[in-house]
Design an enzyme around this catalytic site. Structure first.
Site, PDB file in Angstrom:
ATOM      1  CE  LYS A 204     -55.622  56.682  94.766  1.00 37.11           C
ATOM      2  NZ  LYS A 204     -57.218  57.312  94.889  1.00 37.11           N
ATOM      3  CG  ASP A 224     -60.952  65.800  87.328  1.00 42.48           C
ATOM      4  OD1 ASP A 224     -61.501  65.535  87.934  1.00 42.48           O
ATOM      5  OD2 ASP A 224     -60.238  64.588  87.985  1.00 42.48           O
ATOM      6  CB  VAL A 283     -54.861  52.134  79.630  1.00 40.90           C
ATOM      7  CG1 VAL A 283     -54.163  52.379  79.300  1.00 40.90           C
ATOM      8  CG2 VAL A 283     -54.660  54.131  80.110  1.00 40.90           C
ATOM      9  CB  ALA A 284     -59.491  55.101  81.421  1.00 37.70           C
ATOM     10  NE  ARG A 285     -63.484  50.307  84.767  1.00 30.81           N
ATOM     11  CZ  ARG A 285     -62.754  49.991  84.548  1.00 30.81           C
ATOM     12  NH1 ARG A 285     -61.092  50.614  84.373  1.00 30.81           N
ATOM     13  NH2 ARG A 285     -62.309  50.129  86.257  1.00 30.81           N
ATOM     14  CG  ASP A 309     -54.834  48.529  78.165  1.00 27.22           C
ATOM     15  OD1 ASP A 309     -54.755  47.423  77.283  1.00 27.22           O
ATOM     16  OD2 ASP A 309     -54.581  48.591  79.657  1.00 27.22           O
ATOM     17  CD  GLU A 314     -62.176  45.122  78.650  1.00 33.27           C
ATOM     18  OE1 GLU A 314     -61.808  44.514  79.083  1.00 33.27           O
ATOM     19  OE2 GLU A 314     -61.513  46.533  78.181  1.00 33.27           O
ATOM     20  CG  HIS A 333     -58.391  45.232  80.976  1.00 34.46           C
ATOM     21  ND1 HIS A 333     -59.819  45.952  80.559  1.00 34.46           N
ATOM     22  CD2 HIS A 333     -57.767  46.322  81.485  1.00 34.46           C
ATOM     23  CE1 HIS A 333     -59.792  46.695  81.967  1.00 34.46           C
ATOM     24  NE2 HIS A 333     -59.094  46.950  82.414  1.00 34.46           N
ATOM     25  CG  LEU A 334     -52.229  44.186  78.274  1.00 33.57           C
ATOM     26  CD1 LEU A 334     -50.874  43.552  77.576  1.00 33.57           C
ATOM     27  CD2 LEU A 334     -51.823  42.088  78.785  1.00 33.57           C
ATOM     28  CB  ALA A 336     -53.600  46.348  86.440  1.00 34.59           C
TER      29      ALA A 336
END
Length: 597
Positions: A204, A224, A283-285, A309, A314, A333-334, A336
């Site tokens: 997504k 993927d 921006v994943a993990r 991010d 963390e 970690h912004l 979301a």
């Protein structure tokens, strides 16, 4: 009415007691099917309970958007109690039917034990469920749901924002000006237009990043294993292999889950394969990048810049070399963190929790409702076989085309209506998807998860040998229209094929491609295609013995004497790359592959 409710409650407790021995604590072994009532029976029980106790109570343990709170209040009593200590949470939970948390509250085994059986639903307002003890939830008959879709656009936008800010040195130039400097020449950036962006993980968020990058004039490729090629082509994206993606990209944007297969997937070895001057966005993990290796790659000039991010720990240490690096842009970690995403997550999780309390089955469930005890008892070894065949099959796939078409064949002496394959199909789906995904697949969401990834699973039942007393003779899994890392796994029909059966209660791999083998599906497996000649077992065994790798089983299947053969070796430990290379260097070994169960 009271008597009926008491009977239903007693039945539920008895069911939980009978199934407790079947609960499993490892997501990588047998699935943990939650001992809840079936949808219709559970709804009846909840309605009867509500008539005596009025509305159920939902504890909101972390801040949730107003729209979500209002939705909850239409159905339940809502207790908003934030920043509870573990002891306070354990005290309060016995009065609650459901709890909603974000990432800051740990829903531990102690919480489930303290609930006294009242807690029915845990809602995670977000995607990850690292802070929820899934095994304990299952054992205590508690459904866990999450909210995986509402923050998609926010995360994609943040990825694009970081990429643009990194390319134009926005953060560094801002700090310089605020320090009283005017260093225009120092902060000359690079343009995005015409550059190649590799999107690693085309789910997504990844696909939304790709759409926006195309709008900026970038050439977008993606990797993927499950992304349908037609969906990628529809937005002008080419699916490629992992190595091709990292070798040709000017920018790499990570959107993959953190799994054993993706942990530190960007490391010294993969950085060495990248184009010099590559720029990386994550921006994943945090755990998908080896952070020490990234610092080395930055210092060596292989990686020109990075924008991060997320981090392995963390918040990261204040003296982190990565965070303090001049060519690294960081945010806390912004991904979301937009007003719209927070509101969307609140609504999504509130709807899932209310639905679960009503007895409805949500597609966002991450553990499953009850499977009848007698069915699970009979199918237990075949359930394990099904998942492991799925795991083996998907690990044999190579190339960038993605897994689309899977055929499952069940051989049974029973009549078709006397064999319920829903659990088996769900576990094959689990084995196919989980090794490279953060999704927890179970009986509830298996078909939904497959559909979301364009994975078509067809089933065939054939009459097998043996007695109807045994539910199955064998299970066969075939993947069509893909290339294989191990050419011998390709059957005469051109499909990857693995087959297995249960012997003395233990799953066994009995066929790979056209080769008959017999190896217990415990630990991990090495498959070798070799020239059939004396001494091969000893040579391979000696290499493993010298490296202190214990062999549990070894089996050789061949076409004819002195021609080709496939050796299947069960090992208790994962061999090092050097050990595997030594096996591959044996002259008569034509190909090999290591498969982790």
């Amino acid at each position: 009415m009271a008597a009926t409710t008491s009977t239903a409650a007693s039945s539920l407790l008895a069911t939980k007691k009978n199934l407790s021995s079947l609960s499993l604590t490892s997501a990588n072994k047998l699935p943990s099917f939650s001992p809840l009532l079936t949808s219709s029976r559970r709804q009846r029980f909840i309605v009867l309970s509500a008539s005596l106790n009025s509305k159920p109570t939902v504890l909101v343990a972390e801040k949730l958007g107003e729209a979500g709170i209002n939705l909850l209040k239409d159905f339940a009593n809502v207790d908003c109690s934030y920043n509870l200590s573990p002891d306070e949470l354990c005290t309060k939970i016995s009065l609650c039917d459901a709890i909603i948390v974000r990432s800051g509250t740990k829903v531990s085994r102690e919480v489930f034990e303290s609930s006294g059986g009242r807690l029915k639903v845990v809602g995670r307002a977000g995607v990850g469920i690292d802070n929820v003890d899934l095994a304990a939830a299952t054992e205590h008959g508690c459904l866990v749901v999450n909210a995986p879709t509402a923050n998609t656009v926010a995360a994609a936008e943040h990825g694009i924002a970081l990429m643009a800010a990194m390319a134009r040195n926005v953060a560094q130039a801002d700090a310089s000006v605020k320090a009283g400097k005017w260093e225009r020449n120092k902060y000359v950036g690079v343009s995005l237009v015409g550059k190649t962006l590799a999107v690693m993980g085309f789910g997504k968020v990844g696909s939304e990043v790709a759409r926006r990058a195309k709008g900026l004039g970038m050439h977008v490729i993606a990797h993927d294993p499950y992304a349908p090629a037609d969906r990628a082509r529809a937005i002008g994206v080419e699916l490629v292999s992992f190595d091709e993606a990292i070798a040709t990209a000017d920018f790499i944007s990570l959107h993959m889950p953190l799994t054993p297969a993706t942990a530190k997937i960007l490391n010294d070895e993969t950085f060495a394969k990248m184009k010099k001057g590559v720029r990386i966005v994550n921006v994943a993990r945090g755990g998908v990048i080896d952070e020490d290796a990234l610092v080395r790659a930055l210092d060596a000039g292989i990686v020109a810049q990075a924008a991060l991010d997320v981090f392995t720990v963390e918040p990261p240490p204040q003296d982190s070399k990565l965070v303090q690096h001049e060519r690294v842009t960081v945010t806390p970690h912004l991904g979301a963190s937009t007003k719209e995403a927070q509101e969307g997550v609140a609504i999504e999780i509130a709807e899932a929790v209310v639905g679960a309390l009503k007895g409805e089955l949500a597609s966002t469930s991450v553990n499953a409702p009850m499977v009848p005890a007698e069915v699970l008892t009979e199918l237990k070894p075949f359930v394990e076989l099904a998942e492991k065949l799925g795991r083996l099959a998907v690990q044999l796939v190579s190339g960038g085309s993605g897994v689309k078409d899977v055929k499952v064949t069940y051989a049974s002496a029973r009549a078709p209506d006397d064999l319920d394959t829903r659990v088996l199909r769900a576990m094959i789906t689990k084995g196919l998807i989980e090794p490279i995904s953060s999704v927890f697949v179970n009986l509830v969401n298996a078909d939904f998860s497959a559909k979301q990834r364009g994975l078509r699973i067809s089933e065939e039942r054939i009459l097998g040998d043996g007695s109807p007393e045994s539910p199955l003779h064998f299970i066969q899994v075939q993947i069509a229209n893909v290339e294989s890392k191990f050419a011998s796994a390709i059957s005469e029909n051109g499909e990857i094929k693995v087959e297995g059966r249960v012997k003395d209660g233990i799953p066994h791999l009995t066929k790979v491609g056209s080769f008959e083998v017999d190896v217990s599906l415990e630990g991990s497996i090495i498959l070798c295609r070799q020239v059939d000649q004396p001494g091969m077992i000893g040579k391979v065994g000696s290499v493993l013995g010298v490296e202190n790798v214990n062999v549990s089983f070894m089996s050789v299947g061949r076409i004819a004497p002195r021609k080709q053969a496939v050796m299947a070796i069960g090992v208790d430990e994962q061999p090092s790359k050097e050990t595997l290379k030594k096996i591959g260097d044996i002259p008569a070994i034509e190909e090999f592959v290591f498969l982790k169960l």
